[in-house]
Design an enzyme around this catalytic site. Structure first.
Site, short mmCIF file in Angstrom:
data_model
loop_
_atom_site.label_atom_id
_atom_site.label_comp_id
_atom_site.label_asym_id
_atom_site.label_seq_id
_atom_site.Cartn_x
_atom_site.Cartn_y
_atom_site.Cartn_z
N TYR A 139 0.84 -1.20 0.00
CA TYR A 139 0.00 0.00 0.00
C TYR A 139 0.88 1.24 0.00
O TYR A 139 1.59 1.51 0.95
CB TYR A 139 -0.91 -0.03 1.23
CG TYR A 139 -1.89 1.12 1.38
CD1 TYR A 139 -2.13 2.02 0.34
CD2 TYR A 139 -2.58 1.29 2.58
CE1 TYR A 139 -3.04 3.06 0.50
CE2 TYR A 139 -3.50 2.33 2.73
CZ TYR A 139 -3.72 3.21 1.69
OH TYR A 139 -4.62 4.24 1.84
N LYS A 167 -1.69 -1.33 -3.97
CA LYS A 167 -2.70 -0.29 -3.83
C LYS A 167 -1.94 1.03 -3.88
O LYS A 167 -1.20 1.36 -2.96
CB LYS A 167 -3.46 -0.42 -2.52
CG LYS A 167 -4.46 0.72 -2.28
CD LYS A 167 -5.15 0.64 -0.93
CE LYS A 167 -6.09 1.82 -0.74
NZ LYS A 167 -6.76 1.81 0.59
#
Length: 308
Positions: A139, A167
């Site tokens: 992320y 992400k």
């Protein structure tokens, strides 16, 4: 592992963690909340993320949250556990808790506040990967972690054994696109905007979806990606426009908030929809009455009924 090791796609939001008015973890409310998400057709959820106030959860609470959420796993409903921590050793403890209860994977930011350099970032993810066997989503969230991982660094992380997805919540759209093209075919790539441009990119086969925040619009969110899968650009753009109303009213372009705090915004919106999202835990505070009215007004502009 690589992108083919998982089937993650579509809209998989980081959901809120319900706390009762005294600040205690409310697992019955969590189950009701997840039942609502499933009824709305979401493709999965992330628990204990930033929206889930990971920073105020004890190790035991995070493990309990993972175990409760794991009960909702299904072939068409992915459950991912966020393992954000300041050290790899801490992240490994959380990742092993996710493994024990059978979660589909973990989400992990670089250590916040620490501001590690690229070599240290790669070592951090490698240490977690080496100590576990669970699929991992990297992320990139520079607003919360200070570090903005560019395409070259993300490419190195894609080579880490358990990394299957990225992400990418960078505010630099050029870097987002560069990462998307550089990593195609290697890992799942999340973060496409729900704009006409995002719809066009998805229809061209780029990216895998969006790991958003809160899922407060219910079926609108997965509907965008389902429309893309069906080749229905008009429907995708229509649903995406509803999401843009929320994003522009409550958030800044770099994923900051225009008022209050992100977690209280999400929980307030869900409560107004009748979903038992609970309250925020200190140090966060609930929204003011005027801010609640603003949330209600935004939902009303989208013809969403609210309860007080």
């Amino acid at each position: 592992m690589d992108r083919s090791s998982v089937s993650w796609r579509g809209y998989i939001p980081a959901i809120t963690t319900p706390f009762d008015s005294s600040g205690a973890l409310d697992l019955p409310a969590l189950h009701q909340q997840i039942d609502w998400y499933r009824a709305e057709g979401l493709h999965g959820i992330v628990v204990a993320g930033t929206s889930g106030e990971w920073f105020s959860l004890s190790t035991e609470e995070r493990a309990d949250l993972f175990a409760a959420a794991a009960r909702h796993r299904a072939e068409d409903f992915v459950v991912i556990g966020a393992c954000n921590a300041f050290t790899a050793a801490e992240a490994v403890v959380h990742a092993r808790a996710a493994e024990r209860v059978g979660l589909d994977g973990i989400l992990l930011t670089p250590p916040p506040y620490v501001v590690p350099n690229p070599r240290e970032v790669v070592q951090f993810y490698s240490d977690v990967s080496d100590a576990t066997d669970i699929a991992m989503c990297v992320y990139n969230w520079p607003r919360g972690c200070v570090v903005d991982m560019g395409p070259d660094l993300l490419g190195e992380l894609a080579d880490v054994e358990n990394v299957v997805a990225i992400k990418n919540s960078t505010g630099d759209f050029a870097s987002f696109l560069a990462g998307m093209y550089a990593l195609e075919g290697r890992v799942r790539y999340f973060g496409l905007p729900t704009s006409p441009l995002g719809a066009d990119l998805a229809l061209l086969g780029h990216g895998d979806g969006l790991m958003g925040s809160g899922g407060v619009l219910g079926s609108d969110h997965p509907g965008f990606w389902d429309a893309v899968d069906a080749g229905d650009r008009d429907r995708a753009v229509e649903l995406g426009a509803r999401d843009r109303v929320v994003m522009q009213a409550w958030f800044t372009p770099d994923y900051g908030v225009r008022f209050g705090n992100q977690q209280a915004i999400m929980k307030t919106a869900l409560r107004l929809r009748g979903v038992p999202a609970g309250h925020v835990r200190r140090p966060l505070l609930e929204l003011s009455a005027d801010e609640v009215d603003l949330i209600a007004s935004t939902l009303a502009s989208l013809d969403i009924e609210t309860v007080r």
